[in-house]
Design a protein around this motif. Structure first.
Motif, PDB file in Angstrom:
ATOM      1  N   GLY A   8       0.794  -0.949  -0.062  1.00 23.02           N
ATOM      2  CA  GLY A   8      -0.097  -0.110  -0.362  1.00 23.02           C
ATOM      3  C   GLY A   8       0.765   1.570  -0.135  1.00 23.02           C
ATOM      4  O   GLY A   8       0.235   2.428  -0.198  1.00 23.02           O
ATOM      5  N   ARG A   9       2.285   1.329   0.495  1.00 23.69           N
ATOM      6  CA  ARG A   9       2.761   2.332   0.530  1.00 23.69           C
ATOM      7  C   ARG A   9       3.248   3.142  -0.879  1.00 23.69           C
ATOM      8  O   ARG A   9       2.963   4.131  -1.248  1.00 23.69           O
ATOM      9  CB  ARG A   9       3.955   2.449   1.230  1.00 23.69           C
ATOM     10  N   PHE A  10       3.541   2.169  -2.315  1.00 17.97           N
ATOM     11  CA  PHE A  10       3.476   2.587  -3.088  1.00 17.97           C
ATOM     12  C   PHE A  10       2.935   2.465  -3.925  1.00 17.97           C
ATOM     13  O   PHE A  10       2.865   3.674  -4.527  1.00 17.97           O
ATOM     14  CB  PHE A  10       3.862   0.797  -4.069  1.00 17.97           C
ATOM     15  N   VAL A  11       1.512   3.141  -3.750  1.00 17.80           N
ATOM     16  CA  VAL A  11       0.135   2.898  -3.752  1.00 17.80           C
ATOM     17  C   VAL A  11      -0.248   4.360  -3.169  1.00 17.80           C
ATOM     18  O   VAL A  11      -0.609   5.027  -4.223  1.00 17.80           O
ATOM     19  CB  VAL A  11      -1.240   1.855  -3.997  1.00 17.80           C
ATOM     20  N   LEU A  12      -0.184   4.274  -2.253  1.00 13.64           N
ATOM     21  CA  LEU A  12      -0.502   5.671  -1.388  1.00 13.64           C
ATOM     22  C   LEU A  12       0.989   6.625  -1.570  1.00 13.64           C
ATOM     23  O   LEU A  12       0.260   8.207  -2.112  1.00 13.64           O
ATOM     24  CB  LEU A  12       0.033   5.569   0.428  1.00 13.64           C
ATOM     25  N   GLY A  13       1.973   6.234  -1.771  1.00  6.78           N
ATOM     26  CA  GLY A  13       2.954   7.457  -3.074  1.00  6.78           C
ATOM     27  C   GLY A  13       2.027   7.824  -4.128  1.00  6.78           C
ATOM     28  O   GLY A  13       2.731   9.148  -4.363  1.00  6.78           O
ATOM     29  N   LEU A  14       2.189   6.757  -5.177  1.00 11.56           N
ATOM     30  CA  LEU A  14       1.964   7.680  -6.463  1.00 11.56           C
ATOM     31  C   LEU A  14       0.270   8.459  -6.662  1.00 11.56           C
ATOM     32  O   LEU A  14      -0.116   9.492  -7.072  1.00 11.56           O
ATOM     33  CB  LEU A  14       1.256   6.654  -7.398  1.00 11.56           C
ATOM     34  N   LEU A  15      -0.869   8.031  -5.799  1.00 13.18           N
ATOM     35  CA  LEU A  15      -1.552   8.542  -5.177  1.00 13.18           C
ATOM     36  C   LEU A  15      -1.419  10.191  -4.884  1.00 13.18           C
ATOM     37  O   LEU A  15      -1.389  11.071  -4.788  1.00 13.18           O
ATOM     38  CB  LEU A  15      -2.811   8.240  -4.268  1.00 13.18           C
ATOM     39  N   ALA A  16      -0.467  10.103  -2.969  1.00 12.32           N
ATOM     40  CA  ALA A  16       0.200  11.730  -3.232  1.00 12.32           C
ATOM     41  C   ALA A  16       0.708  12.741  -4.155  1.00 12.32           C
ATOM     42  O   ALA A  16       0.423  13.645  -4.348  1.00 12.32           O
ATOM     43  CB  ALA A  16       0.819  11.513  -1.916  1.00 12.32           C
ATOM     44  N   LEU A  17       1.295  11.507  -4.778  1.00 16.33           N
ATOM     45  CA  LEU A  17       1.567  12.679  -6.040  1.00 16.33           C
ATOM     46  C   LEU A  17       0.663  13.347  -6.500  1.00 16.33           C
ATOM     47  O   LEU A  17       0.518  14.508  -7.033  1.00 16.33           O
ATOM     48  CB  LEU A  17       2.371  12.233  -7.185  1.00 16.33           C
ATOM     49  N   HIS A  18      -0.560  12.859  -6.948  1.00 10.68           N
ATOM     50  CA  HIS A  18      -1.806  12.814  -7.766  1.00 10.68           C
ATOM     51  C   HIS A  18      -2.331  14.112  -6.956  1.00 10.68           C
ATOM     52  O   HIS A  18      -3.014  14.925  -7.791  1.00 10.68           O
ATOM     53  CB  HIS A  18      -3.046  12.270  -8.573  1.00 10.68           C
ATOM     54  N   ALA A  19      -2.414  13.933  -5.334  1.00  9.52           N
ATOM     55  CA  ALA A  19      -3.204  14.312  -4.401  1.00  9.52           C
ATOM     56  C   ALA A  19      -2.014  15.786  -4.824  1.00  9.52           C
ATOM     57  O   ALA A  19      -2.512  16.776  -4.053  1.00  9.52           O
ATOM     58  CB  ALA A  19      -3.194  13.851  -3.739  1.00  9.52           C
TER      59      ALA A  19
END
Length: 303
Positions: free
Chosen positions: A247-258
């Protein structure tokens, strides 16, 4: 008339017509000894049987213990290195005793893991496909085969195994299989197929549903679709159990978009560190994700 000398009877002594009794031989002094003395002498000389009874029994050499496949499986599971894991797995598979299918499948999986961790992906794929013939947890065997195929660069072969895993797997594992298929397509920029697989994973998911929904959002964003509520997705995944691993991989990429670069850096760095410092099998399986995370980190502004 016959002469006397020709008549044997004339030379016989008186009473020669009767059978004479043989004289008894004279007994020696030892033979004339009392019976009690003879018994005492015998008692002083133990028989060979008594001697054998008194002598300590010689221990027979211990027979070698039969090699049990279960023991070899336990040692393979506890092995500290891929080489030793492969050694014990092979020994278990080579036992003369007939193996039950479950034990054989578990030994094959240990051999598969050893080959996979050593980077011997063709052998790993062959072992996974051999395990499939036993029909023991076949969806897990399909996952293993897919992992080896992916490492070999055979995306279509990996996808075929994952589709079968999702089709035949129990309800409790269907979401995981669909998500793994979606992750494969996402990493290879086949975003429409990734969306289809991730959507199914999100429908089947329970505890890990926030992970599947977050990854589905990434696939839609990559395809140029609008995604609402990215912040909400981040918050739900951050507190979910899956948020501490992949989930940290997904969280990091989502945070980029946010537009949250600090959070993106923190999560992506944690993902890379945990993945590369853990088990070799995980580092190999997630090497594409690690590379994607490093590329995303390189795009972030310097502190």
């Amino acid at each position: 008339m016959s002469k006397a000398k020709d008549n044997p009877a004339s030379f016989a002594p008186a009473g020669a017509g009767k059978t004479a009794k043989p004289k008894a031989p004279r007994r020696t002094s030892r033979e004339r000894a009392p019976k009690a003395d003879i018994a005492a002498a015998v008692a002083k000389e133990p028989s060979a049987r008594r001697e054998r009874a008194k002598a300590p029994a010689k221990k027979r050499p211990a027979r070698p213990k039969s090699v049990l496949a279960e023991d070899m499986l336990r040692r393979a599971l506890e092995a500290p290195t891929p080489r030793s894991r492969a050694l014990w797995a092979r020994r278990g598979l080579a036992t003369r005793a007939q193996l039950d299918r479950t034990t054989q499948a578990m030994l094959l999986r240990q051999l598969y893991l050893a080959y996979y961790e050593e980077g011997r992906f063709p052998q790993a794929a062959a072992i996974a496909e051999q395990a499939l013939t036993l029909d023991v947890l076949p969806d897990v065997a399909h996952q293993d085969a897919a992992r080896a195929k992916q490492a070999l660069g055979d995306v279509e072969g990996a996808a075929a195994h994952l589709r079968l895993a999702a089709r035949i797997g129990p309800a409790s594992r269907k979401a995981f299989h669909y998500w793994t298929l979606g992750s494969l397509f996402y990493l290879h920029h086949r975003f429409a197929e990734a969306i289809a697989a991730m959507s199914r994973a999100a429908r089947w998911g329970t505890t890990d549903k926030p992970l599947y929904q977050g990854h589905l959002a990434l696939s839609r964003l990559a395809l140029g679709q609008d995604v609402d509520g990215i912040g909400d997705l981040i918050e739900r995944l951050a507190v979910a159990p899956a948020g501490n691993g992949y989930g940290r991989f997904v969280l990091g990429l989502l945070a980029l978009h946010a537009g949250r670069p600090d959070d993106a850096r923190r999560w992506l760095e944690a993902f890379v560190e945990r993945t590369t410092s853990g088990r070799r099998a995980a580092a190999i399986a997630l090497r594409d994700e690690v590379e994607a995370a490093r590329q995303a980190l390189a795009r972030l502004p310097a502190d």
